[in-house]
Enzyme design. Structure first.
Site, short mmCIF file in Angstrom:
data_model
loop_
_atom_site.label_atom_id
_atom_site.label_comp_id
_atom_site.label_asym_id
_atom_site.label_seq_id
_atom_site.Cartn_x
_atom_site.Cartn_y
_atom_site.Cartn_z
N HIS A 58 0.84 -1.20 0.00
CA HIS A 58 0.00 0.00 0.00
C HIS A 58 0.87 1.26 0.00
O HIS A 58 2.06 1.20 0.35
CB HIS A 58 -0.92 0.00 1.22
CG HIS A 58 -2.15 -0.84 1.01
ND1 HIS A 58 -3.23 -0.80 1.86
CD2 HIS A 58 -2.48 -1.71 0.03
CE1 HIS A 58 -4.17 -1.62 1.40
NE2 HIS A 58 -3.74 -2.19 0.31
N GLU A 60 0.91 4.04 1.91
CA GLU A 60 1.45 4.45 3.21
C GLU A 60 2.55 3.49 3.64
O GLU A 60 3.60 3.89 4.15
CB GLU A 60 0.33 4.46 4.27
CG GLU A 60 -0.89 5.31 3.93
CD GLU A 60 -1.98 4.56 3.15
OE1 GLU A 60 -1.64 3.74 2.27
OE2 GLU A 60 -3.16 4.80 3.41
N CYS A 95 -5.98 2.36 5.56
CA CYS A 95 -6.87 1.19 5.73
C CYS A 95 -6.77 0.62 7.14
O CYS A 95 -5.71 0.61 7.76
CB CYS A 95 -6.53 0.12 4.70
SG CYS A 95 -4.89 -0.61 4.90
N CYS A 105 -2.60 -0.34 7.12
CA CYS A 105 -1.75 0.84 7.25
C CYS A 105 -1.99 1.59 8.55
O CYS A 105 -1.08 2.20 9.10
CB CYS A 105 -1.95 1.76 6.05
SG CYS A 105 -1.38 0.99 4.53
C1 HJL Z 1 -5.04 2.81 1.11
C2 HJL Z 1 -3.58 1.87 -0.46
C3 HJL Z 1 -4.62 0.98 -0.86
C4 HJL Z 1 -5.86 1.02 -0.21
N1 HJL Z 1 -6.04 1.97 0.77
N2 HJL Z 1 -5.28 3.72 2.08
N3 HJL Z 1 -3.84 2.75 0.55
N4 HJL Z 1 -4.39 0.08 -1.87
O1 HJL Z 1 -2.46 1.87 -0.99
C5 HJL Z 1 -7.82 -0.30 0.49
C6 HJL Z 1 -8.57 -1.57 0.10
C7 HJL Z 1 -7.64 -2.78 -0.05
C8 HJL Z 1 -8.43 -4.06 -0.24
C9 HJL Z 1 -7.59 -5.23 -0.72
N5 HJL Z 1 -6.86 0.13 -0.51
O2 HJL Z 1 -4.73 -4.31 -0.98
O3 HJL Z 1 -9.49 -1.84 1.15
O4 HJL Z 1 -5.04 -6.73 -1.37
O5 HJL Z 1 -6.79 -2.58 -1.15
O6 HJL Z 1 -4.24 -5.93 0.87
O7 HJL Z 1 -9.07 -4.42 0.98
O8 HJL Z 1 -6.56 -5.53 0.20
P1 HJL Z 1 -5.06 -5.61 -0.34
ZN ZN Z 2 -3.31 0.30 3.58
#
Ligand code: HJL
Ligand code: ZN
Length: 166
Positions: A58, A60, A95, A105
């Site tokens: 992600h 963060e 998240c 995060c």
């Molecule tokens: C934040 C990120 C990102 C998400 N949120 N704040 N930064 N990709 O870089 C939130 C979303 C999750 C899914 C899938 N996305 O990414 O809820 O596969 O991407 O761990 O729940 O989880 P994964």
């Molecule tokens: Zn996250």
């Protein structure tokens, strides 16, 4: 080097959005960008975007992992070596739960709860994948969560670029 004034929260959010644009579109996440700022000198400590680092990373998380690597400490020990007054800008609310089961995060931000004073967010996380309670967890730990207004439409467009939006 880009100079953004300390109180130019839109400017920093725009920088986070520029990061988010670098994220490869994917149907099962959001393309997010993040910027960590040292408030004592108004300096960008790290930037990150979704999937910037190998694995399912992600935005963060990438900020923190890049800094840990630069400073030669494990991510869990960053609090010992980072400045005492920081702000995190992220296009989407950090998240609190990930469908993949990876460490959210918010947990990573909470490790730095003494030094990250404010988290500036562009949009709250849409309920596409999970029900995010990140904002509340941050506030419960004494971290201010501030919405930066004005870029919501563009942030959501970038965040959902890999989704089937028909
Ligand atoms: C934040 C990120 C990102 C998400 N949120 N704040 N930064 N990709 O870089 C939130 C979303 C999750 C899914 C899938 N996305 O990414 O809820 O596969 O991407 O761990 O729940 O989880 P994964
Ligand atoms: Zn996250």
């Amino acid at each position: 080097m880009i100079m953004i004034k300390a109180d130019d929260h839109s400017g920093y959010m725009q920088l986070a959005l520029d990061e988010a644009r670098k994220s490869p579109p994917k149907a099962t996440n959001f393309c997010v960008g993040a910027v960590l700022v040292d408030l004592s000198c108004n300096r960008v400590l790290a930037t990150g975007y979704t999937l910037e680092l190998p694995g399912n990373t992600h935005a963060e998380q990438c900020c923190f992992m890049k800094l840990a690597d630069q400073l030669g400490v494990p991510e869990e020990r960053l609090k010992d070596v980072l400045p005492s007054e920081m702000a995190l800008y992220t296009t989407v609310e950090p998240c609190s739960k990930r469908l993949s089961g990876n460490l959210p995060c918010v947990e990573r931000v909470l490790r730095l709860a003494d030094s990250i004073k404010t988290v500036y967010v562009g949009v709250m996380e849409p309920e596409t994948f999970v029900n995010n309670s990140g904002k509340k967890s941050l506030q419960d730990a004494g971290i201010s969560v501030v919405r930066v207004q004005g870029l919501e439409a563009e942030i959501l467009k970038v965040a959902t670029a890999g989704h089937n939006n028909t």
